[in-house]
Design a protein around this motif. Structure first.
Motif, mmCIF file in Angstrom:
data_model
loop_
_atom_site.group_PDB
_atom_site.id
_atom_site.type_symbol
_atom_site.label_atom_id
_atom_site.label_comp_id
_atom_site.label_asym_id
_atom_site.label_seq_id
_atom_site.Cartn_x
_atom_site.Cartn_y
_atom_site.Cartn_z
ATOM 1 N N SER A 20 50.600 -6.158 41.242
ATOM 2 C CA SER A 20 49.993 -7.217 42.197
ATOM 3 C C SER A 20 50.038 -6.781 43.677
ATOM 4 C CB SER A 20 50.602 -8.262 41.763
ATOM 5 O OG SER A 20 52.109 -8.588 42.080
ATOM 6 N N SER A 22 50.497 -5.423 47.429
ATOM 7 C CA SER A 22 49.250 -4.864 48.212
ATOM 8 C C SER A 22 49.267 -3.603 48.467
ATOM 9 C CB SER A 22 49.273 -5.541 49.584
ATOM 10 O OG SER A 22 50.431 -5.138 50.154
ATOM 11 N N ARG A 24 50.068 -1.605 50.837
ATOM 12 C CA ARG A 24 51.060 -1.655 51.831
ATOM 13 C C ARG A 24 52.634 -0.743 51.094
ATOM 14 N NH1 ARG A 24 53.902 -5.941 55.890
ATOM 15 N NH2 ARG A 24 55.340 -4.559 56.706
#
Length: 81
Positions: A20, A22, A24
């Motif tokens: 889940s 991101s 990043r």
């Protein structure tokens, strides 16, 4: 998830969290998967790793912003003379 009655062990929770995240955190997830830490990693260990990564990313972002501000100030100051 556990509160809703779903039975999950730490490894399942860690896998769900890692899926889940991101983009990043992609490098961090890959590093964990490459080391096969997913099988020995605790929830606390994962959170510590993710927080550390986020702090490092924030330092880089802030450093870049400061450099850009200083460059802007220097270029504005250089044209005033």
């Amino acid at each position: 998830m556990r509160v809703s009655g779903e039975k999950l062990d730490d490894q399942q929770i860690i896998e769900k969290i890692m899926r889940s995240l991101s983009a990043r955190f992609d490098y961090n997830v890959v590093a964990i998967e490459e080391r096969n830490d997913i099988f020995t990693l605790t929830f606390e260990g994962l959170m510590s790793s993710l927080c550390s990564h986020e702090q490092q990313m924030n330092k880089r972002i802030n450093s870049t912003k400061l450099e850009q501000a200083l460059q802007s100030k220097a270029s504005i100051g250089g044209h005033g003379g």
